[in-house]
Scaffold this motif. Sequence first.
Motif, PDB file in Angstrom:
ATOM      1  N   ILE B  85     -39.759 129.306  65.672  1.00  0.00           N
ATOM      2  CA  ILE B  85     -40.574 129.845  64.588  1.00  0.00           C
ATOM      3  C   ILE B  85     -41.457 128.795  63.945  1.00  0.00           C
ATOM      4  O   ILE B  85     -41.027 127.671  63.672  1.00  0.00           O
ATOM      5  CB  ILE B  85     -39.665 130.498  63.516  1.00  0.00           C
ATOM      6  CG1 ILE B  85     -38.868 131.633  64.151  1.00  0.00           C
ATOM      7  CG2 ILE B  85     -40.498 131.021  62.346  1.00  0.00           C
ATOM      8  CD1 ILE B  85     -37.921 132.340  63.220  1.00  0.00           C
ATOM      9  N   GLY B  86     -42.714 129.162  63.723  1.00  0.00           N
ATOM     10  CA  GLY B  86     -43.627 128.331  62.956  1.00  0.00           C
ATOM     11  C   GLY B  86     -44.045 129.088  61.723  1.00  0.00           C
ATOM     12  O   GLY B  86     -44.210 130.309  61.749  1.00  0.00           O
ATOM     13  N   TYR B  87     -44.229 128.357  60.611  1.00  0.00           N
ATOM     14  CA  TYR B  87     -44.467 129.016  59.336  1.00  0.00           C
ATOM     15  C   TYR B  87     -45.776 128.546  58.721  1.00  0.00           C
ATOM     16  O   TYR B  87     -46.074 127.353  58.751  1.00  0.00           O
ATOM     17  CB  TYR B  87     -43.317 128.669  58.384  1.00  0.00           C
ATOM     18  CG  TYR B  87     -42.692 129.878  57.741  1.00  0.00           C
ATOM     19  CD1 TYR B  87     -43.335 130.490  56.651  1.00  0.00           C
ATOM     20  CD2 TYR B  87     -41.484 130.389  58.182  1.00  0.00           C
ATOM     21  CE1 TYR B  87     -42.751 131.590  56.043  1.00  0.00           C
ATOM     22  CE2 TYR B  87     -40.901 131.495  57.584  1.00  0.00           C
ATOM     23  CZ  TYR B  87     -41.540 132.093  56.515  1.00  0.00           C
ATOM     24  OH  TYR B  87     -40.982 133.180  55.912  1.00  0.00           O
ATOM     25  N   ILE B  88     -46.538 129.478  58.165  1.00  0.00           N
ATOM     26  CA  ILE B  88     -47.780 129.106  57.475  1.00  0.00           C
ATOM     27  C   ILE B  88     -47.785 129.765  56.098  1.00  0.00           C
ATOM     28  O   ILE B  88     -47.390 130.927  55.956  1.00  0.00           O
ATOM     29  CB  ILE B  88     -49.014 129.584  58.267  1.00  0.00           C
ATOM     30  CG1 ILE B  88     -49.046 128.906  59.637  1.00  0.00           C
ATOM     31  CG2 ILE B  88     -50.305 129.272  57.508  1.00  0.00           C
ATOM     32  CD1 ILE B  88     -50.033 129.540  60.581  1.00  0.00           C
ATOM     33  N   PHE B  89     -48.185 128.973  55.073  1.00  0.00           N
ATOM     34  CA  PHE B  89     -48.130 129.497  53.704  1.00  0.00           C
ATOM     35  C   PHE B  89     -49.507 129.646  53.101  1.00  0.00           C
ATOM     36  O   PHE B  89     -50.450 128.941  53.460  1.00  0.00           O
ATOM     37  CB  PHE B  89     -47.336 128.545  52.811  1.00  0.00           C
ATOM     38  CG  PHE B  89     -45.949 128.283  53.292  1.00  0.00           C
ATOM     39  CD1 PHE B  89     -44.915 129.117  52.894  1.00  0.00           C
ATOM     40  CD2 PHE B  89     -45.676 127.224  54.133  1.00  0.00           C
ATOM     41  CE1 PHE B  89     -43.633 128.874  53.331  1.00  0.00           C
ATOM     42  CE2 PHE B  89     -44.398 126.987  54.562  1.00  0.00           C
ATOM     43  CZ  PHE B  89     -43.366 127.816  54.172  1.00  0.00           C
TER      44      PHE B  89
END
Lengths: 786, 224
Positions: B85-89
């Motif tokens: 999983i990669g996360y972007i905010f």
Amino acid sequence: MIKNYIKTSFRNLWKNRSHSFLNIAGLGIGIACAALIYLWVEDELNYNHHFANRKNLYKVKDQQTYDGTTYVFDATPGKLAEGIKTEIPGIKRTSRATWNSKKLFSAGDKSINEEGYYVDPSFLSMFELKFIKGNAIHAFDQLRSLVITEKMAIKFFGNTEVTGQTLKVDNQQDYIITGVVEDMPTDVSIQFEWLSPFKIYEDNNEWLQQWGSNGIITYVETEPNANIEAINKMMFGFVQTKKSESIAHMFIYPMERWRLYDTFDNGKETEGRIKYVHLFSIIAWIILLIACINFMNLATARSEQRAREVGVRKVLGAGKSKLIAQFIGESLIMAFIAALLSVLILVLVLPAFNGLVEKELSANIFKWNHLSALMGISLLCGLFAGSYPAFYLSSFNPVQVLKGLKLKTNVSAVFVRKGLVILQFSISIILIISTMIIYRQVNHIRQRNLGYNRQELVYLPVEGNVVPHFNAIKYDLQKTGFVENAALSRSMVLQLGSNTGDFNWEGKDPNKQVLITVESVSPEYISTMGMKVKEGRDFYSNIKSDSNNVIINESFAKIINRKNIVGSTVTWGDDSKYTIVGVVNDFVYNNMYGTAAPLILFTDTTSVNYLTVRFKPNSNLSAALPAFEKVMKANNPGYLVEYKFVDESFDQYFKTEKLIGKLAAVFSILAIVISCLGLFGLAAYTAERRTKEIGIRKVLGASVNGLATLLSKDFLILVLISCFIAFPVSYWMMHNWLNDYDYRVAMSWWIFVAAGLLAILIALITVSYQAIKVALTNPVKSLRNE
Amino acid sequence: MIQLEKISKWYNTNGARNFVLKDIHLDIEEGAFLSIMGPSGSGKSTLLNIIGMLDTSDEGNYRFFGESVFDLKEKKRTELYKKNIGYIFQAYHLIDELTVYENIETPLLYQDVKGSERKAMVADMLDRFNMVGKKDLFPSQLSGGQQQLVGIARALIAKPKLLLADEPTGNLNSKQGEEIMELFKKINTEDKITIIQVTHSEKNAAYGDRIIDLLDGRIQQNIQ
Ligand SMILES: Nc1ncnc2c1ncn2[C@@H]1O[C@H](COP(=O)(O)OP(=O)(O)OP(=O)(O)O)[C@@H](O)[C@H]1O
Ligand SMILES: [Mg+2]
């Protein structure tokens, strides 16, 4: 990975410079302080380590019981050394030695008093003296030979090529120098400038042949694997095999314990200096603890700023353990910077500390045990101080912290933080109170009325013609107009050296021995000292008319306990009978904290060692002393006039207590400084956190004063709580400490109040700086920042 | 790839259960590009966080590649998470103390990728996002759009199978937003990375091949 952590750590440290500084400075001071104590303790523990053979070296102790109380002395009979060497297996060598005594040495026009001992030849090799000239085997082949230290050789001759030269001793015989040895280091028990064959002393002191007279030191070297218990078993009854009625029981006492123990209470070894070694070791740990607490508090208090980073790293896949490793790593970095700082502090303050403790400690950072101690301590501090913040920070929930919401203040974290501040201040206040009480006790004892007037009183050893010319000297001294009186005595008034249990009187229980101090004096003694005759009369000035009369002190009178003491008699041994003609007031001697032990005064100047001179009250000493010296020189040519003031010698008795007081003061100041660094950081953090609240309150009309109070109040409450913890603890501790002293100061309540107020004041100053700063900021600014 | 069954989450306020998510059922195939929409407070971020394993639900089941996520130990879950999983905010959430290069590199550190390999991968990313010249700058020295690009690069560096983005364009102007969306589309089609994004913009939502609409914690609409 590590590189990434180190980078973030350093950038973080740099970004929060002032915070990092507080943290590192606190820890650095803490480590430096612990290092000072470490050096001091190390020095104490290494005392006498100069002697490689120390494990086999002993001195003989003499234990005697009077009326249920056991006393332990160093004094032994003259024939003991030879006797135990030949009769007790396991004893390799022995040496007799006199007490440290001063002799006047002269060469050409140079005359100097030097201290040394008369010893047996075996002494030279037992104590591994390093001969620069001559050797241990033949040094004492001749009777009047002399082994001197390098220092003394240089003083007299400017070099050490002096074997074969002579020195005149006490203006009488010439002694030939047969050896020059290296100077003794300062941290050993054996201190001398010269050594001479014991035979010389033996020839002049017939009493050395009697088993009942104890008057010299006996040193013993055992075989390497000797059974000490077996030796001591034989030592115990040894004197009795020569003189069956003796009550002196000997034992050998190891060199390793001479410095730090060597105090006895009723025959049992008690803690001596080691007590302070332990005490200061504990204080070192406590100060480190205070410094670590700062670290933890500041780190957790700042956690909000780190929270987002924790959140992001977690989102990027950092497990809890990696985050813990990161934060502990950071605190290790700080701890090592603090260690470097502490080295700097140590180097800067060591000279002052050396002056304080009268030692010559050196930091020797690269000595392996010093380096590893420093590294070990910083590692320990880093791990310990970093652990709590690390676990606390790494437990943040990323969802919450990344929402950008402020963290809800973690109740338990706040509780821990407050608890730690209370702990710090409790310790600081305990140290302050202890310092104050130690100082007061030292002052109390120094102002003690000894039973005579110790001001304007000087004493000096008698040499040459002082005794035969005493009356002329006294006359001349009084004629100067500065001197009121002068007297001769065997001992100097503070330390009366001889006692015996051989006195009897009517009504005494024949089975009991009472230890009585015996002192021989000239008839002017009581009036010169300024003591009071309570009953009967003083000695007549004609010394012969009182040769069968004695004066006793009040304690002794109480023990005899009869009506008409004056006129009654005491007997010494089997035959000598003396009439008591007077009772002198009790005066304090030997144990400055105790009460006067029973004492008997004889008028007898055949074996006196000291001249005591009383100057007129308020006399101008800068004129009086030269006049006094002139009289002495005129009457006793060829001798130095080396006098001391009684009150200064009195002060010497409290060296340890004074030192302890000074050290306690230094360490309590450090403890409070470190605590305040932490408090300052916490206050800064709170102020920062509450800027917005303050802004709103100001807009709503709060005053600067009110706001500053609002911000300071919480911290002051913590300090107040600390007071209530510190008071009973320090009361209990100091109560125990004071209990060791018979003559002691009362613990007044105001000391506690003063220490508490002091702590509150210091805390207030620390905190209010931040509080006022925030309270004064323009509310518009702080609100816009949000 | 993702199966949510009867997912509910609530907060207790004044003793009453306040549902943020209620009975969510959702199946997401590998390679999908899903947009989640809905009014503020409807539970979008919460849902995304649960999918992203940063949060847990109070009820229900979540399978990720067949593994029951809520039953996994924390260590296992972190492992599963960081592999996939990669996360972007919306707020980028770059680490302020690290440079662009170091920010992008960080996830690799947590996956114990070797130094040389790491270098190559970061260089590749910088290249792809045209940020080679900015690699030594700190986040504060970048514009919002650039920061978000770094955020995306960072999310993609470890080659995740699933990219989660919570209003990735919320702080950007529409042109920057469009560029990001194009990028997403490209990643989705070329690299076959599954994307789930939360957005308020119909236009951005349309980049996805599927849109779900949340209202008060329930799925209102599910448009394929
Ligand atoms: N800790 C909490 N305690 C109580 N309620 C919470 C908490 N955290 C979130 N909520 C509630 O959960 C609901 C859903 O929040 P969420 O952040 O998922 O909304 P969102 O759909 O992402 O909204 P937005 O579009 O504004 O980002 C909100 O109504 C919020 O009030
Ligand atoms: Mg949201």
